[in-house]
Design a protein around this motif. Structure first.
Motif, PDB file in Angstrom:
ATOM      1  N   TYR A 158      25.743 -24.126 -21.513  1.00 36.94           N
ATOM      2  CA  TYR A 158      25.107 -23.606 -22.731  1.00 36.94           C
ATOM      3  C   TYR A 158      23.921 -22.750 -22.307  1.00 36.94           C
ATOM      4  N   ILE A 159      24.040 -21.457 -22.549  1.00 36.20           N
ATOM      5  CA  ILE A 159      22.988 -20.499 -22.217  1.00 36.20           C
ATOM      6  C   ILE A 159      22.624 -19.778 -23.514  1.00 36.20           C
ATOM      7  N   THR A 160      21.387 -19.917 -23.932  1.00 40.38           N
ATOM      8  CA  THR A 160      20.939 -19.288 -25.164  1.00 40.38           C
ATOM      9  C   THR A 160      19.662 -18.517 -24.865  1.00 40.38           C
ATOM     10  N   SER A 161      19.759 -17.215 -24.824  1.00 37.12           N
ATOM     11  CA  SER A 161      18.662 -16.363 -24.353  1.00 37.12           C
ATOM     12  C   SER A 161      17.425 -16.504 -25.234  1.00 37.12           C
ATOM     13  N   ARG A 162      16.290 -16.678 -24.607  1.00 40.15           N
ATOM     14  CA  ARG A 162      15.012 -16.733 -25.312  1.00 40.15           C
ATOM     15  C   ARG A 162      14.036 -15.768 -24.644  1.00 40.15           C
ATOM     16  N   GLY A 163      13.213 -15.116 -25.455  1.00 48.16           N
ATOM     17  CA  GLY A 163      12.230 -14.174 -24.933  1.00 48.16           C
ATOM     18  C   GLY A 163      10.990 -14.877 -24.413  1.00 48.16           C
ATOM     19  N   LYS A 164       9.990 -14.071 -24.068  1.00 44.30           N
ATOM     20  CA  LYS A 164       8.755 -14.616 -23.484  1.00 44.30           C
ATOM     21  C   LYS A 164       8.006 -15.509 -24.473  1.00 44.30           C
ATOM     22  N   TRP A 165       8.224 -15.283 -25.782  1.00 43.44           N
ATOM     23  CA  TRP A 165       7.557 -16.100 -26.797  1.00 43.44           C
ATOM     24  C   TRP A 165       7.871 -17.582 -26.629  1.00 43.44           C
ATOM     25  N   TYR A 166       9.095 -17.883 -26.171  1.00 45.88           N
ATOM     26  CA  TYR A 166       9.561 -19.267 -26.102  1.00 45.88           C
ATOM     27  C   TYR A 166       8.600 -20.122 -25.275  1.00 45.88           C
ATOM     28  N   HIS A 167       8.153 -19.599 -24.158  1.00 40.59           N
ATOM     29  CA  HIS A 167       7.317 -20.384 -23.245  1.00 40.59           C
ATOM     30  C   HIS A 167       5.867 -20.460 -23.711  1.00 40.59           C
ATOM     31  N   VAL A 168       5.477 -19.563 -24.619  1.00 39.46           N
ATOM     32  CA  VAL A 168       4.134 -19.620 -25.191  1.00 39.46           C
ATOM     33  C   VAL A 168       4.083 -20.602 -26.356  1.00 39.46           C
ATOM     34  N   SER A 169       5.198 -20.759 -27.033  1.00 38.89           N
ATOM     35  CA  SER A 169       5.272 -21.647 -28.196  1.00 38.89           C
ATOM     36  C   SER A 169       5.345 -23.111 -27.758  1.00 38.89           C
ATOM     37  N   TRP A 170       5.339 -24.001 -28.750  1.00 40.21           N
ATOM     38  CA  TRP A 170       5.460 -25.434 -28.452  1.00 40.21           C
ATOM     39  C   TRP A 170       6.751 -25.758 -27.712  1.00 40.21           C
ATOM     40  N   ALA A 173       6.421 -26.188 -23.959  1.00 38.87           N
ATOM     41  CA  ALA A 173       5.585 -27.286 -23.455  1.00 38.87           C
ATOM     42  C   ALA A 173       6.401 -28.572 -23.453  1.00 38.87           C
ATOM     43  N   ASP A 174       6.683 -29.120 -22.278  1.00 41.68           N
ATOM     44  CA  ASP A 174       7.540 -30.301 -22.178  1.00 41.68           C
ATOM     45  C   ASP A 174       7.023 -31.475 -23.002  1.00 41.68           C
ATOM     46  N   GLU A 175       5.697 -31.630 -23.075  1.00 39.04           N
ATOM     47  CA  GLU A 175       5.147 -32.762 -23.806  1.00 39.04           C
ATOM     48  C   GLU A 175       5.353 -32.621 -25.319  1.00 39.04           C
ATOM     49  N   LYS A 176       5.677 -31.418 -25.776  1.00 38.22           N
ATOM     50  CA  LYS A 176       5.912 -31.195 -27.204  1.00 38.22           C
ATOM     51  C   LYS A 176       7.392 -31.044 -27.535  1.00 38.22           C
ATOM     52  N   SER A 177       8.138 -30.414 -26.652  1.00 35.74           N
ATOM     53  CA  SER A 177       9.571 -30.187 -26.926  1.00 35.74           C
ATOM     54  C   SER A 177      10.474 -31.193 -26.234  1.00 35.74           C
ATOM     55  N   GLY A 178       9.980 -31.764 -25.124  1.00 34.03           N
ATOM     56  CA  GLY A 178      10.818 -32.629 -24.300  1.00 34.03           C
ATOM     57  C   GLY A 178      11.508 -31.883 -23.182  1.00 34.03           C
ATOM     58  N   GLY A 179      11.262 -30.562 -23.095  1.00 28.90           N
ATOM     59  CA  GLY A 179      11.897 -29.760 -22.041  1.00 28.90           C
ATOM     60  C   GLY A 179      13.263 -29.237 -22.475  1.00 28.90           C
ATOM     61  N   ILE A 180      13.845 -28.426 -21.606  1.00 29.46           N
ATOM     62  CA  ILE A 180      15.105 -27.737 -21.920  1.00 29.46           C
ATOM     63  C   ILE A 180      16.209 -28.713 -22.323  1.00 29.46           C
ATOM     64  N   ALA A 181      16.394 -29.761 -21.544  1.00 32.05           N
ATOM     65  CA  ALA A 181      17.511 -30.676 -21.808  1.00 32.05           C
ATOM     66  C   ALA A 181      17.388 -31.319 -23.188  1.00 32.05           C
ATOM     67  N   ASN A 202      23.705 -40.889 -14.137  1.00 31.99           N
ATOM     68  CA  ASN A 202      22.916 -39.731 -14.567  1.00 31.99           C
ATOM     69  C   ASN A 202      22.192 -39.165 -13.348  1.00 31.99           C
ATOM     70  N   GLN A 203      22.483 -37.919 -13.001  1.00 28.50           N
ATOM     71  CA  GLN A 203      21.823 -37.241 -11.880  1.00 28.50           C
ATOM     72  C   GLN A 203      21.307 -35.886 -12.350  1.00 28.50           C
ATOM     73  N   VAL A 204      20.140 -35.484 -11.845  1.00 30.88           N
ATOM     74  CA  VAL A 204      19.540 -34.202 -12.213  1.00 30.88           C
ATOM     75  C   VAL A 204      19.460 -33.312 -10.977  1.00 30.88           C
ATOM     76  N   HIS A 205      20.025 -32.119 -11.075  1.00 31.24           N
ATOM     77  CA  HIS A 205      20.034 -31.172  -9.960  1.00 31.24           C
ATOM     78  C   HIS A 205      18.993 -30.068 -10.111  1.00 31.24           C
ATOM     79  N   ILE A 206      18.718 -29.671 -11.355  1.00 33.52           N
ATOM     80  CA  ILE A 206      17.712 -28.639 -11.644  1.00 33.52           C
ATOM     81  C   ILE A 206      16.931 -29.079 -12.871  1.00 33.52           C
ATOM     82  N   ARG A 207      15.617 -28.863 -12.851  1.00 33.97           N
ATOM     83  CA  ARG A 207      14.791 -29.117 -14.033  1.00 33.97           C
ATOM     84  C   ARG A 207      13.557 -28.219 -13.963  1.00 33.97           C
ATOM     85  N   THR A 208      13.636 -27.067 -14.611  1.00 31.43           N
ATOM     86  CA  THR A 208      12.522 -26.123 -14.658  1.00 31.43           C
ATOM     87  C   THR A 208      12.265 -25.750 -16.118  1.00 31.43           C
ATOM     88  N   GLY A 209      11.331 -24.831 -16.340  1.00 32.79           N
ATOM     89  CA  GLY A 209      11.049 -24.382 -17.688  1.00 32.79           C
ATOM     90  C   GLY A 209      12.150 -23.536 -18.286  1.00 32.79           C
TER      91      GLY A 209
END
Length: 313
Positions: A158-170, A173-181, A202-209
């Motif tokens: 699942y790839i859903t393109s987001r602009g630069k605004w996404y990382h500025v918004s809540w 922020a992992d503590e507000k959104s829970g992160g990408i997953a 459950n195994q995690v291979h990548i976890r970034t913003g």
């Protein structure tokens, strides 16, 4: 009988689907809240709804209705993820049921607190888990249930393109959104558990913003998964033509469920209003899963990898 609704998070991306669902089920939105006043979409559905930009005034209005015997029947919650828990509590303490967007909460222990408030108030909290109502998903669940000894190989992309605004918004922020997953993946994990049974690994291979990937084993499935908000991860065949790519393959065969999404929120509301709906018990499994994904150590060389991970590990 017409039910009355209030809505929290009226300016958000998902709010129009809730307004549409309230309208199409022939009910009435009487009050809405959002700190942003960019809510002209309300005119398309409920132009007479009272609108508030401050929670305190919204709270006072809902309480005034309750004290005069006009208690709101449901509060629809479309606020940022980290506020869902508090807004569910508000709904129940106001004498209403809550209909909450996913993820219901960020942490599984929050569900225990919500369960106590349900007992105290006699009101219910429903989570929007709309993929459980998709005809293709229901058919797949029935097929899997008919073959209880078969283990399926699943790839979820699942790839859903987001602009630069996404990382500025809540949402960034992992503590507000829970992160990408959590933010873009929780309903897919719920769907996988709904179809294939209890989680076993459950195994995690990548976890970034920008992206997350890993490996899951359910009772009847081995799942390689990859989620991203970076358009650079779009497959070459769709890049420049569409901003989103969604794919689920089972034993190499593509599962087509792109169609039928339009009315799933209305279907969810109908399900709830007819006495069904997905409550705390149904929501808990996927909340536990995404909470674990946030806390697990990253093990890029362990287990089976989704093909899209190789350029990032």
């Amino acid at each position: 009988m017409t039910q009355t609704f209030a809505l929290i998070g009226a300016a958000g991306y998902i709010a129009p689907r809730h307004m549409k669902a309230i309208k199409e089920t022939e009910n009435n939105l009487i009050a809405a809240l959002d700190p942003s006043d960019s809510v002209g979409i309300i005119d398309s559905y409920f132009p007479q709804a009272r609108f508030f930009t401050e929670f305190e005034r919204f709270d006072r209005h809902i309480d005034k209705l309750r004290r005069r015997g006009d208690c709101v029947d449901y509060v629809s919650i479309c606020s940022p993820n980290y506020l869902h828990d508090a807004h569910c509590r508000f709904a129940l303490r106001s004498g209403a049921h809550a209909i909450c967007e996913k993820p219901l909460v960020l942490n599984p222990w929050n569900i225990d607190g919500l369960r106590e408030i349900e007992k105290q108030t006699g009101r219910k909290i429903y989570s929007i888990l709309q993929l459980r109502l998709h005809p293709a998903i229901i058919a797949l669940k029935e097929k899997v249930a008919a073959n209880p000894n078969e283990i399926y190989d699943v790839d979820l992309s699942y790839i859903t393109s987001r602009g630069k605004w996404y990382h500025v918004s809540w949402k960034g922020a992992d503590e507000k959104s829970g992160g990408i997953a959590t933010n873009i993946g929780v309903h897919f994990y719920d769907m996988l558990g709904f179809i294939f049974g209890p989680l076993q690994q459950n195994q995690v291979h990548i976890r970034t913003g920008e992206r997350a990937a890993g490996y899951l084993e359910f009772k009847q499935a081995r799942v390689r998964w990859f989620l991203s908000v970076d358009q650079a991860d779009l497959p070459h065949q769709v890049r420049g033509q569409q901003p989103t790519f969604r794919s689920i393959t089972i034993n190499g065969d593509e599962i087509e469920f792109s169609g039928g999404f339009t009315n799933l929120h209305t279907d969810s509301y109908t399900h709830i209003l007819e006495g069904g709906g997905f409550g705390l018990e149904e929501a808990q499994t996927s909340i536990e899963l995404v909470s674990t994904i946030r806390s697990l150590p990253i093990t890029p060389h362990l287990g089976e990898h989704h093909p899209l991970t190789y350029s990032h590990t």
